[in-house]
Structures are given as structure tokens and as C-alpha cells.
Design an enzyme around this catalytic site. Structure first.
Site, short mmCIF file in Angstrom:
data_model
loop_
_atom_site.label_atom_id
_atom_site.label_comp_id
_atom_site.label_asym_id
_atom_site.label_seq_id
_atom_site.Cartn_x
_atom_site.Cartn_y
_atom_site.Cartn_z
N SER A 1 23.26 21.37 -21.86
CA SER A 1 21.85 21.30 -21.50
C SER A 1 21.27 19.93 -21.90
O SER A 1 21.77 18.90 -21.48
CB SER A 1 21.09 22.47 -22.14
N ASP B 1 21.67 29.60 -13.06
CA ASP B 1 20.97 29.02 -14.22
C ASP B 1 19.46 29.00 -13.99
O ASP B 1 18.98 28.30 -13.11
CB ASP B 1 21.49 27.59 -14.45
N HIS C 1 22.27 30.22 -17.96
CA HIS C 1 22.19 29.01 -18.80
C HIS C 1 22.96 29.26 -20.10
O HIS C 1 22.39 29.42 -21.18
CB HIS C 1 20.73 28.66 -19.09
#
Length: 222
Positions: free
Chosen positions: A113, A166, A198
Site C-alpha cells: 500500500s 481492493d 486490500h
């Protein structure tokens, strides 16, 4: 005050290093045990913890963050100063490993991320070729400034992974970043994980294990 990184020493002779950056709000401990299970025996793993700072996207709430996130709009404003400062800190960590005897071409940058975004940016703006970049569920920060900002080799392998479910960093952002990277980098792989949100998955970790082993075996042993 900076928190010392989580360090997992190599289980065999130390000849390679992975520096892996966590996602927003996490710490170096978040990924350390999973990475310890998949890295080659010769590889040391370094998992730094981001400084705690206010994050605009979360109403100014203070949390571990590599740089400020103003929006999740891919064309929105970015914390250019924070991104560049964070990447300089990562460059210092790479230099520390080099000083300890690990050549740059046997050092991998990775992240998830926001940490993956930092890994991509830091690798492209470093001044020595690296073994590769593992970029999970992320995007390329300050993308409009590339390839102008790039100071590294266009041969560095980039392995980008993204779940197509996601809800935090949209799959399309990962796709767009990979497509953009392919304009000026010669070795970009983008892999889709069906149904993954995610987070990571066993399949993704298995793929990471294979790619780390491949990069470490192919990089020159100096």
C-alpha cells in the site's frame, strides 16, 4: 523519535537484504513474520516503522505514515516534500546495507500500500541498480514527474501485485501505475489476484517467495 526497524537476520551467510515498508497505520512488526517465512536463507529482512504523523485523509489523526495522504484520487494533490524526505530515509537504509558489505544489486525494496508506493519511488530515484522491487496493492507516487525524476537503471525488475477487489487502493490505480512504468522501465510484471481485497494472500506470498529466490540467485555474488 524514530522507532528501530524490525530486523530478521539471515539464517545462512548474509549476502542479500530485503527492506520492506508497511502500509498506513501499521508497524514494522506487521509484515516481519510473514516475510521471514518466505525469504531465501541468505537474505536479511529489514522492516522499518514509519514516523507517527497527522494524516489528512484520516481527518488529521496521527498514525504511522511514510508521508501525508491528502486524497485517494490518483490525480489529486500529493505530499511531494514528504514523499521525497521518506525516500531519502530509505536510500540511507540501502546505503547502510551496502556499508555492511551487501552490494546494491542484491538489495530488494518492497512494500504494501503506502509502503509499496514508497518502495517504487525510492527505487526509481536511487543512484545504483537494485535487485528488484516488490510492490503490493499500491501506486506510483508523483507519477507525472516520471521518467524525469528517475535516476536508476531501467533494467531493475518490478513485481507489482494487486487484488481486483481492493476497496482502498483501487485495482485500476495499480493497473495504471504498471502501464505507466512500462513506458520507461523494461522489466515490469503486474499480477492480478482474483477476489483479493486490500490485503495479501497465500498465493501472493508464494509468488513473492519465488521472485525473491529468483532475484537473489540471478544477481551477481560479489
Amino acid at each position: 523519535m524514530s522507532i528501530a526497524p524490525v530486523i530478521i537476520e539471515a539464517t545462512a551467510k548474509h549476502t542479500a537484504t530485503l527492506i520492506f515498508m508497511h502500509g498506513l497505520g501499521d508497524t514494522g512488526h506487521g509484515w516481519s513474520s510473514a516475510l521471514a517465512a518466505i525469504r531465501p536463507a541468505c537474505m536479511k529482512v529489514v522492516c522499518p516503522t514509519a514516523p507517527t504523523q497527522p494524516v489528512s485523509l484520516n481527518a488529521g489523526f496521527r498514525m504511522p505514515s511514510w508521508f501525508d495522504l491528502k486524497t485517494l484520487d490518483i490525480s489529486g494533490p500529493e505530499d511531494e516534500e514528504g514523499i521525497k524526505q521518506a525516500s531519502q530515509n530509505i536510500h540511507s537504509m540501502i546505503n547502510t546495507e551496502i556499508e555492511k558489505g551487501v552490494p546494491a544489486e542484491r538489495i530488494v525494496l518492497g512494500g504494501f500500500s503506502q509502503g509499496g508506493a514508497l518502495a517504487l519511488y525510492s527505487a526509481l530515484t536511487y543512484n545504483k541498480p537494485l535487485a528488484g522491487v516488490v510492490a503490493l496493492s499500491c501506486w506510483l507516487p508523483l507519477h507525472k514527474q516520471f521518467p524525469g525524476l528517475k535516476t536508476n537503471s531501467d533494467e531493475i525488475p518490478i513485481f507489482q501485485c494487486h487484488g481486483d477487489f481492493d476497496p482502498v487502493v483501487p485495482y485500476k490505480f495499480g493497473q495504471l501505475s504498471a502501464s505507466y512504468l512500462k513506458n520507461f522501465m523494461k522489466n515490469v510484471t503486474f499480477k492480478t489476484y482474483n477476489g483479493l481485497s486490500h490485503s495479501s494472500s497465500e498465493e501472493e506470498m508464494d509468488d513473492m517467495k519465488d521472485i525473491l529466490a529468483k532475484w537473489v540467485s540471478s544477481a551477481s555474488l560479489l
